[in-house]
Design a protein around this motif. Structure first.
Motif, PDB file in Angstrom:
ATOM      1  N   LEU A 199       0.965  -1.303  -0.015  1.00 51.27           N
ATOM      2  CA  LEU A 199       0.004   0.060  -0.200  1.00 51.27           C
ATOM      3  C   LEU A 199       0.751   1.137   0.033  1.00 51.27           C
ATOM      4  CD1 LEU A 199      -2.933   0.132  -0.080  1.00 51.27           C
ATOM      5  CD2 LEU A 199      -2.745   0.562   2.468  1.00 51.27           C
ATOM      6  N   LEU A 200       0.852   1.870  -1.235  1.00 51.30           N
ATOM      7  CA  LEU A 200       1.679   3.389  -1.108  1.00 51.30           C
ATOM      8  C   LEU A 200       1.152   4.383  -0.389  1.00 51.30           C
ATOM      9  CD1 LEU A 200       2.598   3.245  -5.029  1.00 51.30           C
ATOM     10  CD2 LEU A 200       4.086   2.647  -3.289  1.00 51.30           C
ATOM     11  N   LEU A 201      -0.183   4.463  -0.446  1.00 52.41           N
ATOM     12  CA  LEU A 201      -0.778   5.629  -0.009  1.00 52.41           C
ATOM     13  C   LEU A 201      -1.974   5.291   0.654  1.00 52.41           C
ATOM     14  CD1 LEU A 201      -1.001   8.887  -0.132  1.00 52.41           C
ATOM     15  CD2 LEU A 201      -2.173   8.396  -2.140  1.00 52.41           C
ATOM     16  N   GLU A 202      -2.492   6.156   1.958  1.00 55.94           N
ATOM     17  CA  GLU A 202      -3.561   5.803   2.378  1.00 55.94           C
ATOM     18  C   GLU A 202      -4.088   7.262   2.953  1.00 55.94           C
ATOM     19  OE1 GLU A 202      -3.490   2.849   5.293  1.00 55.94           O
ATOM     20  OE2 GLU A 202      -5.624   2.529   5.162  1.00 55.94           O
ATOM     21  N   MET A 203      -5.243   7.887   2.281  1.00 50.36           N
ATOM     22  CA  MET A 203      -5.739   9.193   2.683  1.00 50.36           C
ATOM     23  C   MET A 203      -6.815   8.688   3.489  1.00 50.36           C
ATOM     24  SD  MET A 203      -4.964  11.395  -0.666  1.00 50.36           S
ATOM     25  CE  MET A 203      -4.941  13.078  -0.059  1.00 50.36           C
ATOM     26  N   ARG A 204      -7.009   9.327   4.630  1.00 47.82           N
ATOM     27  CA  ARG A 204      -8.347   8.751   5.545  1.00 47.82           C
ATOM     28  C   ARG A 204      -9.091   9.954   6.147  1.00 47.82           C
ATOM     29  NH1 ARG A 204      -9.056   4.941   3.481  1.00 47.82           N
ATOM     30  NH2 ARG A 204      -8.416   2.664   3.963  1.00 47.82           N
ATOM     31  N   GLY A 205     -10.312  10.308   6.026  1.00 47.88           N
ATOM     32  CA  GLY A 205     -11.098  11.125   6.514  1.00 47.88           C
ATOM     33  C   GLY A 205     -10.603  12.904   6.135  1.00 47.88           C
ATOM     34  N   GLY A 259       0.791  18.439  -1.404  1.00 42.74           N
ATOM     35  CA  GLY A 259       1.391  19.442  -0.488  1.00 42.74           C
ATOM     36  C   GLY A 259       1.156  20.973  -0.866  1.00 42.74           C
ATOM     37  N   ILE A 260       0.188  21.364  -1.643  1.00 45.31           N
ATOM     38  CA  ILE A 260      -0.256  22.781  -1.999  1.00 45.31           C
ATOM     39  C   ILE A 260      -1.046  23.172  -0.762  1.00 45.31           C
ATOM     40  CG2 ILE A 260      -1.476  24.020  -3.653  1.00 45.31           C
ATOM     41  CD1 ILE A 260      -0.638  22.137  -5.852  1.00 45.31           C
ATOM     42  N   TYR A 261      -2.028  22.353  -0.491  1.00 44.69           N
ATOM     43  CA  TYR A 261      -2.876  22.706   0.724  1.00 44.69           C
ATOM     44  C   TYR A 261      -2.404  22.063   1.652  1.00 44.69           C
ATOM     45  CZ  TYR A 261      -6.123  24.449  -2.781  1.00 44.69           C
ATOM     46  OH  TYR A 261      -6.745  24.890  -3.888  1.00 44.69           O
ATOM     47  N   THR A 262      -1.932  22.916   2.880  1.00 42.32           N
ATOM     48  CA  THR A 262      -1.244  22.231   3.997  1.00 42.32           C
ATOM     49  C   THR A 262      -2.248  21.912   5.144  1.00 42.32           C
ATOM     50  OG1 THR A 262      -0.346  24.435   4.489  1.00 42.32           O
ATOM     51  CG2 THR A 262       1.277  22.659   3.332  1.00 42.32           C
ATOM     52  N   GLU A 263      -3.205  22.866   5.009  1.00 39.13           N
ATOM     53  CA  GLU A 263      -4.248  22.781   6.194  1.00 39.13           C
ATOM     54  C   GLU A 263      -5.450  21.812   5.771  1.00 39.13           C
ATOM     55  OE1 GLU A 263      -5.570  26.609   7.677  1.00 39.13           O
ATOM     56  OE2 GLU A 263      -3.623  27.414   7.736  1.00 39.13           O
ATOM     57  N   TYR A 264      -5.614  20.999   6.652  1.00 37.83           N
ATOM     58  CA  TYR A 264      -6.743  19.843   6.173  1.00 37.83           C
ATOM     59  C   TYR A 264      -6.942  19.263   7.230  1.00 37.83           C
ATOM     60  CZ  TYR A 264      -2.731  16.852   5.319  1.00 37.83           C
ATOM     61  OH  TYR A 264      -1.771  16.290   5.573  1.00 37.83           O
ATOM     62  N   ALA A 265      -8.218  18.563   7.180  1.00 42.88           N
ATOM     63  CA  ALA A 265      -8.678  17.570   8.154  1.00 42.88           C
ATOM     64  C   ALA A 265      -8.119  16.106   7.744  1.00 42.88           C
ATOM     65  CB  ALA A 265     -10.135  17.613   8.641  1.00 42.88           C
ATOM     66  N   GLY A 266      -7.841  15.041   8.704  1.00 41.98           N
ATOM     67  CA  GLY A 266      -7.536  13.796   8.347  1.00 41.98           C
ATOM     68  C   GLY A 266      -6.122  13.585   8.307  1.00 41.98           C
ATOM     69  N   THR A 267      -5.947  12.278   7.815  1.00 42.48           N
ATOM     70  CA  THR A 267      -4.461  11.801   7.544  1.00 42.48           C
ATOM     71  C   THR A 267      -4.197  11.276   6.736  1.00 42.48           C
ATOM     72  OG1 THR A 267      -5.267   9.706   8.615  1.00 42.48           O
ATOM     73  CG2 THR A 267      -4.665  11.105  10.261  1.00 42.48           C
ATOM     74  N   ILE A 268      -2.770  11.388   6.408  1.00 42.30           N
ATOM     75  CA  ILE A 268      -2.237  10.875   5.026  1.00 42.30           C
ATOM     76  C   ILE A 268      -1.037   9.910   5.486  1.00 42.30           C
ATOM     77  CG2 ILE A 268      -0.812  11.272   3.098  1.00 42.30           C
ATOM     78  CD1 ILE A 268      -2.187  14.027   2.741  1.00 42.30           C
ATOM     79  N   ALA A 269      -1.247   8.536   5.099  1.00 44.50           N
ATOM     80  CA  ALA A 269      -0.006   7.490   5.713  1.00 44.50           C
ATOM     81  C   ALA A 269       0.545   7.321   4.110  1.00 44.50           C
ATOM     82  CB  ALA A 269      -0.780   6.581   6.117  1.00 44.50           C
ATOM     83  N   LEU A 270       1.969   7.375   4.200  1.00 42.83           N
ATOM     84  CA  LEU A 270       2.897   7.173   2.940  1.00 42.83           C
ATOM     85  C   LEU A 270       3.573   6.015   3.412  1.00 42.83           C
ATOM     86  CD1 LEU A 270       2.668   8.893   0.493  1.00 42.83           C
ATOM     87  CD2 LEU A 270       4.596  10.062   1.076  1.00 42.83           C
ATOM     88  N   TYR A 271       3.449   5.071   2.429  1.00 42.75           N
ATOM     89  CA  TYR A 271       4.258   3.761   2.590  1.00 42.75           C
ATOM     90  C   TYR A 271       4.399   3.352   4.036  1.00 42.75           C
ATOM     91  CZ  TYR A 271       6.329   6.543  -0.968  1.00 42.75           C
ATOM     92  OH  TYR A 271       6.511   7.561  -2.115  1.00 42.75           O
ATOM     93  N   GLY A 272       2.806   3.210   4.734  1.00 39.35           N
ATOM     94  CA  GLY A 272       2.466   2.875   5.998  1.00 39.35           C
ATOM     95  C   GLY A 272       3.026   3.670   7.180  1.00 39.35           C
ATOM     96  N   ARG A 273       3.700   4.953   6.732  1.00 39.18           N
ATOM     97  CA  ARG A 273       3.880   5.895   7.778  1.00 39.18           C
ATOM     98  C   ARG A 273       3.093   6.971   7.655  1.00 39.18           C
ATOM     99  NH1 ARG A 273       9.351   6.048   7.298  1.00 39.18           N
ATOM    100  NH2 ARG A 273       9.207   8.089   7.148  1.00 39.18           N
ATOM    101  N   GLU A 274       2.533   7.699   8.892  1.00 40.66           N
ATOM    102  CA  GLU A 274       1.753   8.761   8.794  1.00 40.66           C
ATOM    103  C   GLU A 274       2.568  10.008   8.550  1.00 40.66           C
ATOM    104  OE1 GLU A 274      -1.312  11.207  11.463  1.00 40.66           O
ATOM    105  OE2 GLU A 274      -1.246   8.970  11.404  1.00 40.66           O
ATOM    106  N   THR A 275       2.269  10.911   7.692  1.00 42.45           N
ATOM    107  CA  THR A 275       2.893  11.913   7.014  1.00 42.45           C
ATOM    108  C   THR A 275       2.202  13.206   7.041  1.00 42.45           C
ATOM    109  OG1 THR A 275       4.773  12.807   5.933  1.00 42.45           O
ATOM    110  CG2 THR A 275       2.923  11.503   4.681  1.00 42.45           C
TER     111      THR A 275
END
Lengths: 332, 511
Positions: B4-10, B53-69
């Motif tokens: 799983l490369l990318l996981e965007m949640r909520g 990375g253009i909008y840096t203010e948002y709700a929710g989480t982004i996990a990249l290669y299994g690590r939240e970032t």
């Protein structure tokens, strides 16, 4: 965060260019009130003199606003001002012509300069910077050629010796103050120019076309806008306003100086930019330029009231231009 | 299960109190193409801007290669392996291919000397892997848009990107270029990259997708494997209501001829000796839709532009508008004669983004709307209000700058501008390009309404179903010449395509 609706409304109000420009002016005025030079800032003559001083730059800025809205730039206005200062002094001081003949001729000189720049830009596709740079150099040359490099003033050397000519009544009138000595005539000329340029932009079809050409030239052309005519008109108006400023210059200095107006084009551009008109074209207004003129005028006035020398004034003005533009952008 | 490369949640995002994204999720596996679908304004672009990375203010989480970032900037996102292939290419045409690819990451030796040779070699290897025939030392501007796009992908790979976002990458490509792009995408997948693919074209979606995620009005609707998501369901997900894919044409008996061309020719705008439009003749009647079929370089676009006076007087042949002779001169001249053109490039040619909706709509009709040269805001506003209603333009206030509108609504504003000129003949070049399903059907309905009111339409569209369903007659063009003419109902996709590719068999048009 920042989702508070009240905060939001404030932000939206602040995002309006006119509000932003006015805010910058208010800050300058507050500084003036603070450093009021023992109350001189609160007397009307300080404001009256500032308005008189800024008028010629303001008149140039009227034309510059039109040109910048079409997405161009006019570097020639200072030189055209100098050229017309020479011709008007020549016509009215040396040759004693009636202003009814001399003024239209002088306006025609400015108009011709503007039409030439505009034609080079719109028909021959010369970049505005280059075309008006060439016109700037050329018009200065013509001014020096006509005047023989000397100031055209009341004193003339003839075979019989030194003669002192009458100063034309028209120049006296332009240089005077009216309404109980409270307003300089040149200030009223500036206001008339601003209203004229403002009406053209907001109320007449060619003005709308200027916004369209500056915003997207290709779309404007495909919408049936006569792009070349619109651009030429903007530069023609700029030349016309430069001629008006040139006549005022001669009246105020009581002579036609072929060197007059050097670097005035930069002040005019600064006024337009501080007002918030976009140098990329398509956005801006005459009201913004009016606020910009007041901002620059008050800045210089406050500094000179507080006996800041020219060196300091110039440096601070440089700072303020950058600060004003950054300040306006941060509120977007 | 692949990595799983990318996981965007909520994911949630709002502008000025207006919610544009709410609780959206998206994940991406290595080696898959994940299509992100939705109408214009559904929130796809916003979601991708957060990812970039253009909008840096948002709700929710982004996990990249299994690590939240959390990205602090676009550069930050790029460093972590995310690359966006923009609709508008971001290459510098005057610089060489290898300079572009290594821009801002030049390989420098001691004392800052650039290692051109090493860069060019690395560049050649990369382009070779993608199978793009490019010389690393040639300027980018020398290549077609399609090749440039491949160069941009190569640039992304040089950044060691593992997540590629492609936003309508085929919109400006020719058929072979599209094929090559798809081949490149396959090799990317094999190399373990994940691709997020945004498209409005149904065929394309089902061609490239492994999985499909649908957004609607800023909300997450669902994710499904391609094979388990029938087209009808996809459309239903996108528009929230079942919609027939049927395009309806309400053809009335056409009226008198309004536009007659005899041997109309236009020289090649690029200066090549062969004329771009070569002795084309047709007659268009009131209330009729004439479809022009043709592939890249067929001359269909040059034909409508030439008629509209885009190339000035450089056209040949005879034209009559409503029986009176007409000679193209300029767009203004064409507008006075009742011709209006919808350009296929609304950003560059159609709209003035810095002006308001009202001022854009009135722009081409100002000679009528500002009698005596005096602007009449009241007349302009009334006209704009009427067209806003008729075209269902969705905008908070008509004084908003057009730049702030979504693509579909911008297209409707461009159409409104044409209509406001009260044309007799409306030349439509790709009227539904970059427009979502709902707006497309709005535009089809409008075309029916316009023809019913007596306007004649010339239609260019790259979407075959649209062309076949809407046109009362179709002319197929190939290299500037008419190769076939079809009446309504007689045209099949195969026949039209064959004629567009130059085959004239089975048609007696050439007589």
């Amino acid at each position: 965060m920042n989702d508070n609706p009240r905060f939001d409304r404030l932000r939206r109000v602040l995002a309006q260019p006119f509000i932003r420009a006015t805010l910058a002016l208010v800050i300058i005025l507050c500084l003036g009130a603070l450093f009021n030079a023992e109350g001189s800032f609160f007397r009307w003559d300080a404001h009256r003199d500032m308005l008189r001083h800024i008028s010629r730059y303001g008149i140039l800025a009227c034309g510059m606003t039109l040109v910048i809205i079409t997405g161009g730039i006019d570097l020639a206005v200072g030189s055209v001002l100098g050229l017309v200062a020479v011709t008007s002094a020549l016509f009215m001081i040396h040759w004693g012509w009636s202003p009814l003949v001399a003024v239209p001729l002088c306006l025609l000189v400015g108009l011709a300069c503007g039409v030439t720049s505009g034609t080079l830009i719109s028909r021959f596709r010369v970049q505005p910077f280059i075309a008006t740079l060439a016109m700037m150099v050329f018009a200065r040359g013509v001014a020096k050629y006509i005047s023989g490099g000397r100031k055209i003033s009341q004193g003339v050397e003839t075979a019989d010796g030194f003669v002192y000519l009458d100063f034309p009544g028209f120049f006296n009138f332009l240089n005077a103050r009216i309404l109980g000595d409270n307003v300089a005539v040149v200030t009223l000329v500036f206001l008339a120019c601003a209203v004229g340029a403002g009406l053209l932009l907001a109320r007449f079809r060619p003005g709308r076309y200027m916004y369209a050409v500056g915003g997207n030239e290709e779309a404007a052309r495909l919408s049936g806008v006569a792009v070349a005519f619109t651009k030429t008109l903007a530069y023609a108006m700029s030349g016309l306003f430069a001629a008006i400023a040139g006549i005022c210059q001669a009246a105020q200095e009581t002579q036609g100086d072929p060197e007059a107006g050097g670097s005035y084009e930069l002040t005019a551009i600064a006024i337009v930019v501080i007002g918030g008109t976009n140098l990329m074209g398509g956005r801006g207004s005459m009201a913004l330029t009016l606020v910009g003129a007041l901002t620059i005028g008050y800045l210089e006035k406050i500094l000179s009231l507080n006996a800041v020398g020219e060196a300091g004034r110039l440096m601070l003005t440089g700072f303020i231009i950058v600060a004003a533009v950054l300040f306006q952008r941060s509120k977007r | 299960m692949p990595e799983l490369l990318l996981e965007m949640r909520g994911i949630g995002k709002s502008f000025s109190g207006q919610i544009v994204l709410e609780d959206v999720r998206l994940d991406l596996r290595a080696g898959e193409t994940h299509v992100l679908a939705g109408e214009n304004g559904a929130g796809k672009s916003t979601l991708m801007r957060i990812l970039a990375g253009i909008y840096t203010e948002y709700a929710g989480t982004i996990a990249l290669y299994g690590r939240e970032t959390r990205f602090g900037s676009p550069q930050d996102a790029a460093r972590q392996g995310i690359s966006i292939i923009h609709q508008e290419l971001s290459l510098i045409p005057s610089m060489t291919v290898s300079d572009n690819i290594f821009l801002a990451r030049e390989q420098a030796g001691p004392a800052g000397w650039l290692r051109f040779q090493r860069e060019r070699e690395a560049c050649a290897v990369l382009l070779d892997r993608l199978g793009v025939p490019v010389t690393p030392g040639a300027p980018v501007g020398a290549y077609s848009v399609g090749v440039q796009q491949s160069i941009e992908i190569a640039k992304a790979l040089a950044f060691e990107a593992r997540i590629l976002v492609m936003d309508e990458p085929t919109s400006a490509l020719t058929e072979p270029e599209v094929e090559r792009l798809f081949t490149v995408m396959e090799s990317l997948k094999r190399a373990g990259c994940g691709i997020i693919y945004i498209s409005h074209k149904m065929e394309e979606i089902y061609r490239v997708a492994d999985r499909i995620t649908v957004l609607r009005d800023g909300r997450y609707i669902g994710t499904e494997e391609r094979d388990r998501l029938p087209r009808e369901t996809l459309v239903k997900w996108m528009i929230g209501r079942p919609m027939s894919e049927q395009i309806f044409r309400d053809a009335k008996a056409p009226g008198t001829p309004v536009l007659e061309l005899t041997d109309f020719s236009v020289p090649d705008p690029g200066g090549r000796p062969r004329p771009a439009v070569d002795r084309v003749s047709f007659s268009l009647r009131r209330g009729e839709i004439l479809g022009l079929a043709g592939l890249q370089g067929s001359g269909a676009e040059v034909l409508v532009n030439g008629l509209y006076g885009v190339y000035g007087r450089l056209t040949g042949g005879e034209i009559r508008v409503d029986g009176a002779p007409y000679r193209p001169g300029s767009p203004a001249h064409a507008l006075r004669h009742g011709l209006a053109l919808l350009s296929n490039d609304r950003k560059r040619e159609g709209l003035v983004p810095s002006m308001s909706v009202i001022h854009n709509i009135s722009l081409a009709a100002l000679p009528r709307l500002s009698p005596g040269g005096l602007l009449r805001e009241d007349l302009e506003r009334r006209a704009a209000e009427a067209l806003k209603e008729a075209l269902h333009i969705r905008v908070a206030a008509l004084t908003r700058e057009v730049a702030t509108l979504s693509g579909g609504n911008q297209q409707k504003v461009a159409l409104a501008k044409c209509l406001e000129t009260e044309p007799r003949v409306l030349l439509l070049n790709e009227p539904t390009r970059g427009v979502d399903v709902g707006a497309k059907h709005d535009i089809y309905a409008l075309m029916n309404a316009w023809t019913a009111s007596g306007i004649a339409l010339v239609l260019i569209t790259s979407e075959m179903p649209e062309l076949l369903a809407l046109s009362d007659r179709i002319l197929a063009l190939h290299q500037g010449r008419v190769t076939a003419a079809f009446d309504r109902g007689a045209a099949t996709p195969e026949a039209v395509l064959a004629a567009s590719m130059g085959s004239v068999k089975g048609n007696d048009y050439e007589r």
